[in-house]
Write a protein that holds these residues in place. Structure first.
Motif, PDB file in Angstrom:
ATOM      1  N   GLU A 134       0.832  -1.213   0.000  1.00  0.00           N
ATOM      2  CA  GLU A 134       0.000   0.000   0.000  1.00  0.00           C
ATOM      3  C   GLU A 134       0.860   1.253   0.000  1.00  0.00           C
ATOM      4  OE1 GLU A 134      -2.321  -0.774   3.471  1.00  0.00           O
ATOM      5  OE2 GLU A 134      -3.912  -1.822   2.344  1.00  0.00           O
ATOM      6  N   GLU A 135       1.964   1.215   0.745  1.00  0.00           N
ATOM      7  CA  GLU A 135       2.883   2.355   0.786  1.00  0.00           C
ATOM      8  C   GLU A 135       3.514   2.579  -0.595  1.00  0.00           C
ATOM      9  OE1 GLU A 135       6.775   3.778   3.430  1.00  0.00           O
ATOM     10  OE2 GLU A 135       6.217   1.666   3.329  1.00  0.00           O
ATOM     11  N   LEU A 136       3.950   1.510  -1.230  1.00  0.00           N
ATOM     12  CA  LEU A 136       4.550   1.624  -2.559  1.00  0.00           C
ATOM     13  C   LEU A 136       3.550   2.152  -3.574  1.00  0.00           C
ATOM     14  CD1 LEU A 136       6.641  -1.677  -2.729  1.00  0.00           C
ATOM     15  CD2 LEU A 136       7.559   0.646  -2.916  1.00  0.00           C
ATOM     16  N   VAL A 137       2.310   1.662  -3.514  1.00  0.00           N
ATOM     17  CA  VAL A 137       1.273   2.132  -4.434  1.00  0.00           C
ATOM     18  C   VAL A 137       1.087   3.634  -4.293  1.00  0.00           C
ATOM     19  CG1 VAL A 137      -1.220   2.086  -4.872  1.00  0.00           C
ATOM     20  CG2 VAL A 137       0.057  -0.057  -4.698  1.00  0.00           C
ATOM     21  N   LEU A 141       1.876   6.310  -7.275  1.00  0.00           N
ATOM     22  CA  LEU A 141       0.827   7.178  -7.809  1.00  0.00           C
ATOM     23  C   LEU A 141       1.278   8.640  -7.782  1.00  0.00           C
ATOM     24  CD1 LEU A 141      -2.348   5.466  -6.331  1.00  0.00           C
ATOM     25  CD2 LEU A 141      -1.584   5.468  -8.714  1.00  0.00           C
ATOM     26  N   ASP A 142       2.075   9.010  -6.781  1.00  0.00           N
ATOM     27  CA  ASP A 142       2.691  10.346  -6.794  1.00  0.00           C
ATOM     28  C   ASP A 142       3.585  10.497  -8.024  1.00  0.00           C
ATOM     29  OD1 ASP A 142       1.491  11.000  -4.392  1.00  0.00           O
ATOM     30  OD2 ASP A 142       3.261  10.543  -3.171  1.00  0.00           O
ATOM     31  N   HIS A 160       5.639   3.912 -15.068  1.00  0.00           N
ATOM     32  CA  HIS A 160       5.665   4.651 -13.801  1.00  0.00           C
ATOM     33  C   HIS A 160       4.880   3.984 -12.677  1.00  0.00           C
ATOM     34  CE1 HIS A 160       7.735   8.102 -15.513  1.00  0.00           C
ATOM     35  NE2 HIS A 160       6.927   8.046 -16.540  1.00  0.00           N
ATOM     36  N   PHE A 161       4.113   2.937 -12.979  1.00  0.00           N
ATOM     37  CA  PHE A 161       3.282   2.335 -11.936  1.00  0.00           C
ATOM     38  C   PHE A 161       3.273   0.811 -11.992  1.00  0.00           C
ATOM     39  CE2 PHE A 161      -1.029   1.135 -10.319  1.00  0.00           C
ATOM     40  CZ  PHE A 161      -0.829   1.509  -8.994  1.00  0.00           C
ATOM     41  N   ALA A 162       2.854   0.236 -13.122  1.00  0.00           N
ATOM     42  CA  ALA A 162       2.657  -1.218 -13.193  1.00  0.00           C
ATOM     43  C   ALA A 162       3.965  -1.986 -13.109  1.00  0.00           C
ATOM     44  CB  ALA A 162       1.912  -1.586 -14.477  1.00  0.00           C
ATOM     45  N   PHE A 163       5.068  -1.424 -13.628  1.00  0.00           N
ATOM     46  CA  PHE A 163       6.362  -2.100 -13.530  1.00  0.00           C
ATOM     47  C   PHE A 163       7.032  -1.939 -12.165  1.00  0.00           C
ATOM     48  CE2 PHE A 163      10.896  -0.718 -13.786  1.00  0.00           C
ATOM     49  CZ  PHE A 163      11.458  -1.961 -13.548  1.00  0.00           C
ATOM     50  N   ASP A 423      -6.665  14.685  -9.748  1.00  0.00           N
ATOM     51  CA  ASP A 423      -6.133  13.908  -8.640  1.00  0.00           C
ATOM     52  C   ASP A 423      -7.082  14.090  -7.450  1.00  0.00           C
ATOM     53  OD1 ASP A 423      -4.687  12.958  -6.432  1.00  0.00           O
ATOM     54  OD2 ASP A 423      -2.758  13.556  -7.300  1.00  0.00           O
ATOM     55  N   SER A 424      -7.687  12.999  -6.988  1.00  0.00           N
ATOM     56  CA  SER A 424      -8.675  13.101  -5.910  1.00  0.00           C
ATOM     57  C   SER A 424      -8.044  13.632  -4.627  1.00  0.00           C
ATOM     58  CB  SER A 424      -9.322  11.733  -5.663  1.00  0.00           C
ATOM     59  OG  SER A 424      -8.369  10.809  -5.183  1.00  0.00           O
ATOM     60  N   GLU A 425      -6.734  13.405  -4.436  1.00  0.00           N
ATOM     61  CA  GLU A 425      -6.084  13.906  -3.228  1.00  0.00           C
ATOM     62  C   GLU A 425      -5.972  15.424  -3.241  1.00  0.00           C
ATOM     63  OE1 GLU A 425      -2.433  12.055  -2.218  1.00  0.00           O
ATOM     64  OE2 GLU A 425      -3.357  10.114  -1.835  1.00  0.00           O
ATOM     65  N   LEU A 426      -5.999  15.997  -4.454  1.00  0.00           N
ATOM     66  CA  LEU A 426      -5.891  17.449  -4.564  1.00  0.00           C
ATOM     67  C   LEU A 426      -7.269  18.117  -4.615  1.00  0.00           C
ATOM     68  CD1 LEU A 426      -2.995  17.720  -7.181  1.00  0.00           C
ATOM     69  CD2 LEU A 426      -2.847  17.808  -4.688  1.00  0.00           C
TER      70      LEU A 426
END
Length: 428
Positions: A134-137, A141-142, A160-163, A423-426
């Motif tokens: 979860e931390e890596l995800v 995503l950042d 940038h994500f799946a690999f 970005d939902s976090e923003l």
């Protein structure tokens, strides 16, 4: 079903087309070809690169039985053409046949090697990895958001994500230093390629073996709480348990299988949800879960298309077709996943509400993938995190235009350009 048999005359209803199918080593969408091969039979003769004769098992039930048949071996001592000296060192698929380790071992030898690795994939150990995943995800995503900002709103999801997610997880599990990871990925891409030159084949195999021997030396000098250190300790406690070649071969298997398949699984799941917005809405509304997406992706678009190799130790009949002893056989997971005989007439349809559990994408029988629980967790956490943070994420290019890996083993696309959107976090 499969059974031992002497060659027999073709049945009246046997397929008329007996010419071997020439596999495309350059890689392509496997599904149109798979449909034709399934109609030809449950086992179809193929020509592998270099004109090597083989077979592919195409149908779900036949493949399930074949994978667990005690008259089917994995050790290349049963590969007749190899034993006759007809397979050159530079053959692109030779590593799949000859790498020492679990994937090419049988019987007691296989159980010995598998038992050494099993400890890393117990349910308790896998569950303990979830917070780190979860931390890596979140971190990746950042990175995806930053890449999109630098790329006029477009970023390569695969790069940038799946690999980096599965590569980071498997390397942390094995104790591989971060500076080796990109090189290992590039080399593993060559290992699974079926369309590279003989010179590239030999060079890639030599380089990855040397690099993994270096990894083992680093862990021998500075042991830690990782699987490589544990394997080395087991070897030093009992020299007969794990040879140096088996250690390197096990690391090779773990690196390639531990990240390539999950990389493709995440990529293919995202592509499927892009192509089927109705299924994406089912998950968004809570009528299906992310684990359902993972299972349906495994069935509908298996991360591995045709996996090498197994060898009948004697002539073996597969639904009316006799595979001669010593013939290299491919397990066609991508074909079995869309077999209408097992999955219904709508087997080509991506449906996250379909009852899960019937696919063979992690194999079956003694060689069932040890890393299946970890791959499922990684993909589930990755998809939930991605679509929660970027609910409007969309493809930046048509799927049909995306280049594919140069391989009939790996099943995915080489890049996946996306527009993450808000970005939902923003915006929260």
């Amino acid at each position: 079903m499969t059974s031992e048999a002497a060659p027999a005359a073709p049945r009246p209803d046997a397929p008329r087309d007996t010419a071997p199918h020439v596999l495309d080593p350059g890689g392509a969408d496997p599904h149109p070809t798979n449909e034709r091969l399934r109609e030809r039979g449950a086992a179809v003769p193929v020509l592998l690169p270099g004109g090597v004769e083989g077979y592919v098992v195409t149908r779900h039930d036949a493949l399930r039985d074949f994978l667990s048949n005690p008259s089917v071996a994995k050790n290349a001592c049963h590969f007749a053409a190899l034993q006759r000296g007809e397979i050159p060192e530079s053959w692109p698929l030779r590593t799949f046949a000859t790498v020492p380790g679990m994937t090419t071992a049988d019987g007691a030898d296989h159980r010995r090697l598998r038992s050494l690795v099993t400890r890393a994939f117990t349910p308790r150990r896998v569950a303990a990895l979830r917070p780190r995943i979860e931390e890596l995800v979140s971190e990746l995503l950042d990175d995806l958001a930053e890449a999109a900002r630098d790329g006029d709103g477009v970023a390569d999801l695969r790069r940038h994500f799946a690999f980096p997610l599965p590569m980071s997880v498997i390397c942390e599990l094995l104790g591989v230093a971060p500076e080796h990871r990109l090189r290992l990925h590039r080399l593993s891409n060559r290992i699974v390629s079926t369309e590279i030159s003989p010179e590239e084949t030999v060079a890639a195999n030599q380089e990855i073996v040397a690099l993994l021997a270096q990894v083992a030396a680093e862990r021998r000098e500075r042991p830690g709480d990782d699987l490589t250190s544990a394997l080395i300790a087991a070897r030093e406690e009992d020299g007969d348990r794990l040879s140096e070649q088996e250690l390197v071969g096990t690391l090779l298997l773990m690196i390639v299988a531990g990240h390539e398949t999950t990389l493709n699984l995440i990529t293919n799941a995202v592509r499927a949800l892009f192509a089927h917005p109705d299924q994406r809405e089912l998950v968004r509304s809570g009528r299906a879960g992310w684990a359902d997406v993972v299972e349906e992706t495994l069935r509908h678009d298996s991360p591995v298309s045709h996996f090498p190799f197994r060898y009948p130790v004697r002539d073996l009949e597969v639904e009316g077709t006799v595979i001669p002893a010593g013939t290299p056989v491919l397990a066609s997971y991508s074909s079995a996943g869309r077999d209408p005989r097992a999955h219904g007439e709508d087997a080509d349809r991506f449906d996250v509400t379909r009852p899960a559990g019937r696919h063979l994408s992690f194999g079956h029988g003694p060689h069932y993938c040890l890393g299946a629980p970890l791959a499922r967790m990684e993909a589930t956490v990755a998809l939930e995190g991605l679509f929660t943070r970027f609910p409007d994420i969309a493809p930046a290019e048509p799927d049909a235009d995306l280049p594919r890996p140069r391989s009939f083993v790996s099943n995915s696309v080489h890049v996946l350009p996306v527009r993450p959107g808000p970005d939902s976090e923003l915006t929260a």
